[in-house]
Design an enzyme around this catalytic site. Structure first.
Site, PDB file in Angstrom:
ATOM      1  N   ASP A 256       0.865  -1.175   0.000  1.00 38.85           N
ATOM      2  CA  ASP A 256       0.000   0.000   0.000  1.00 38.85           C
ATOM      3  C   ASP A 256       0.910   1.238   0.000  1.00 38.85           C
ATOM      4  O   ASP A 256       2.096   1.142   0.336  1.00 38.85           O
ATOM      5  CB  ASP A 256      -0.883  -0.043   1.251  1.00 38.85           C
ATOM      6  CG  ASP A 256      -1.660   1.233   1.427  1.00 38.85           C
ATOM      7  OD1 ASP A 256      -2.318   1.659   0.465  1.00 38.85           O
ATOM      8  OD2 ASP A 256      -1.591   1.816   2.529  1.00 38.85           O
ATOM      9  N   ASP A 258      -0.029   5.131   1.002  1.00 40.96           N
ATOM     10  CA  ASP A 258      -0.130   6.108   2.089  1.00 40.96           C
ATOM     11  C   ASP A 258      -0.220   5.407   3.447  1.00 40.96           C
ATOM     12  O   ASP A 258      -1.097   4.564   3.667  1.00 40.96           O
ATOM     13  CB  ASP A 258      -1.364   6.980   1.872  1.00 40.96           C
ATOM     14  CG  ASP A 258      -1.332   7.653   0.512  1.00 40.96           C
ATOM     15  OD1 ASP A 258      -1.110   8.866   0.450  1.00 40.96           O
ATOM     16  OD2 ASP A 258      -1.494   6.946  -0.507  1.00 40.96           O
TER      17      ASP A 258
END
Ligand code: ZN
Length: 437
Positions: A256, A258
Site C-alpha cells: 500500500d 499512504d
C-alpha cells in the site's frame, strides 16, 4: 517474424581495465562466460537465425571467439566500424546488411529476456517505428527517462541532467530495441555521430512516429564498471538473472502507499507532500534482495474527486521513486492505482470516474492485473498495508496479508487481526519476513 539480432559490440571497456585487461567490453565474463556469448546463446534459444556484430575495438578477439556461428546453429556476420559513430551511427553504417525489422542489443548488457515475446510485441503494432525495452532502475536521478501513455506509446524523452523538482517517473531505456528499418532511414547521416536515445528517438517522437515502451520485470543490466560487473556476477551466481525470465512465475510483496510506504497526508495531492516513512526504502531494497518483486497498489480517489490530476499523480509517484533511489538505491517494479470512487454528487468531481469499479481495494483488480502483467505467483506473495481495505484485498486475492500500524487513518479498528500479523511499520514487517542471516 523477426529473425535478426544486431549487437553493438564496439565497446572498449576502459573502466573495466583493472578487471579484464585489454579485452573488449562485451567479452567481460559473467559466470566465466563472456557477456556477448550469453547474448548469443539467448538469441539461439529464441530462434533467431542471424546475429550481426557491429564491432570496433579489437574486433579480432570477438571474431576469433565466435567464428561463423555454427557452434550455436546461428549465422554470424561482422561489420567493422573504425570510427566512433555512436549507437545509431554504427547501425546506419551497417544498414545494407539489416532486415526490414530487427532487434538491437547493446553489447555491454547482461540479460535473460524472452526475446521472442519482445519481438512479437513490436510486430503486433503495425505503426511501430521502434519499441524500447523499458524498466525502472536504481539510479533514475542520473538516467535518461521517458514518458509513456497507458497504451505504451512513448510521448517524451527527458535526457539527463533533469531540472530540479521535475520528478519524472522511473522509466529507463534498458538498451534493447526492436526497430523497423524503413522508419529509421530518413534519420541517417543527420550528424556525424548519432546516438539512439539522445538524437534519433527524440526526433522520431517529435516527428509523430510511433515509438512504444515494452515494460518488463525481466533482468537486463549493464556491466560497464568493476562494481556493476561484480553485482551482475553475484546475481548470476544467485540465479536471479535466470529466475526473472518472464516464463518463470515469481513471488511479490504488494505494498500500500499512504501510511505504509509514505507518510499519510489526508488527500495528498502534490508531489512536494511526499515523504518516505523511516526505513521504508531499505525495506523495498530488502524485498528485492530476497528475490521478490515490490509492487505498489494504491486507491487514489483524489483523481475522481478532481483534487489531483493524473499528471500530478505521476509527479507524486516520480518523487516517491526518486526518493527510494537516493535513499537506498532501490525501486518499485510497478505502480498500479485506482482513480475511481463510488460516491458521486460532489463539486469538482470527474463524473466518469465516480463508479463502483473492480480495482478499488478491497477489490482485487489491481492485484490481478499485476499478476498477469508480471507473471506473479500469488500463492507465494504478500500484501502489506495499514488499512482493513488492504487486509481484505489480500484475503480476496489469495495473498498472505500483513498489517502495519504506521498509518494515521482514523475510524477503523484492527482488533480482529491476529497480533502476530501486526507490525509497527514496513521495515519491521519486511525484516520479519526476510531476516538477515
Ligand atoms: Zn478503480
Amino acid at each position: 517474424m523477426i529473425k535478426q539480432l544486431v549487437i553493438l559490440a564496439g565497446g572498449q571497456g576502459t573502466r573495466l581495465k583493472q578487471v579484464t585487461g585489454d579485452l573488449p567490453k562485451p567479452m567481460a565474463p559473467i559466470g566465466g562466460i563472456p557477456v556477448l556469448e550469453h547474448q548469443v546463446r539467448n538469441a539461439a534459444r529464441y530462434g533467431f537465425e542471424e546475429v550481426v556484430f557491429l564491432t570496433s575495438y579489437r574486433s579480432e578477439v570477438i571474431e576469433n571467439h565466435f567464428g561463423d556461428g555454427s557452434r550455436w546453429n546461428v549465422k554470424f556476420r561482422y561489420f567493422l566500424d573504425e570510427s566512433p559513430l555512436g549507437t545509431a551511427g554504427a547501425t546506419f553504417a551497417a544498414m545494407g546488411q539489416l532486415d526490414e525489422q530487427f532487434l538491437l542489443l547493446y553489447g555491454d548488457v547482461m540479460h535473460d529476456v524472452d526475446l521472442r515475446h519482445f519481438a512479437e510485441f513490436h510486430c503486433a503494432r503495425q505503426d511501430a517505428a521502434a519499441t524500447l525495452f523499458v524498466h525502472p532502475n536504481d539510479h533514475p536521478q542520473d538516467s535518461d527517462l521517458l514518458e509513456m501513455r497507458d497504451d505504451a506509446r512513448i510521448t517524451c524523452f527527458h535526457g539527463y541532467p533533469h531540472a530540479p523538482a521535475s520528478w519524472y517517473r522511473n522509466v529507463v531505456n534498458a538498451g534493447l530495441y526492436a526497430l523497423t528499418r524503413q522508419a529509421l532511414v530518413s534519420y541517417a547521416g543527420t550528424r556525424e555521430k548519432l546516438d539512439f536515445c539522445k538524437d534519433v528517438f527524440p526526433c522520431m517522437v517529435a516527428d509523430g512516429r510511433s515509438l512504444y515502451g515494452y515494460s518488463s520485470r525481466e533482468y537486463i543490466k549493464d556491466m560497464g564498471t568493476p562494481e556493476r560487473l561484480a553485482t551482475v556476477n553475484a546475481h548470476y551466481e544467485q540465479g536471479r538473472i535466470q529466475g526473472l525470465n518472464r516464463a518463470n512465475p515469481v513471488p511479490a510483496i504488494f505494498l500500500d502507499r499512504d501510511g505504509t510506504l509514505i507518510r499519510h497526508v489526508p488527500f495528498l495531492a502534490r508531489a512536494e507532500q511526499v515523504e518516505l516513512l523511516a526505513g521504508a526504502a531499505l525495506a523495498v531494497r530488502r524485498i528485492h534482495d530476497a528475490s521478490y518483486l515490490a509492487v505498489l497498489v494504491t486507491n487514489q480517489p483524489v483523481i475522481a474527486r478532481g483534487e489531483c490530476s493524473v499528471r500530478e499523480l505521476e509527479r507524486i509517484h516520480g518523487r516517491m521513486e526518486q526518493l527510494l533511489a537516493t535513499e537506498a538505491h532501490t525501486y518499485l517494479d510497478a505502480i498500479y492505482y485506482c482513480p475511481h470512487h463510488p460516491d458521486s454528487g460532489f463539486d469538482g468531481e470527474v463524473p466518469e470516474l465516480k463508479i463502483a469499479c473492480d480495482c478499488r481495494k478491497p477489490n482485487t483488480g489491481m492485484i490481478r492485473k499485476a499478476a498477469q502483467d508480471l507473471n506473479i505467483d500469488l500463492k507465494r506473495s504478500f500484501m502489506i498495508g495499514d488499512s482493513m481495505r488492504d487486509w481484505k484485498a489480500a484475503i480476496h486475492a489469495g495473498l498472505h496479508p500483513i498489517f502495519v500500524n504506521s498509518g494515521q487513518e482514523d475510524g477503523y479498528s484492527f482488533d480482529d487481526i491476529p497480533a502476530e500479523k501486526v507490525f509497527a511499520d514496513l521495515h519491521t514487517a519486511v525484516s520479519h519476513l526476510f531476516p538477515i542471516i
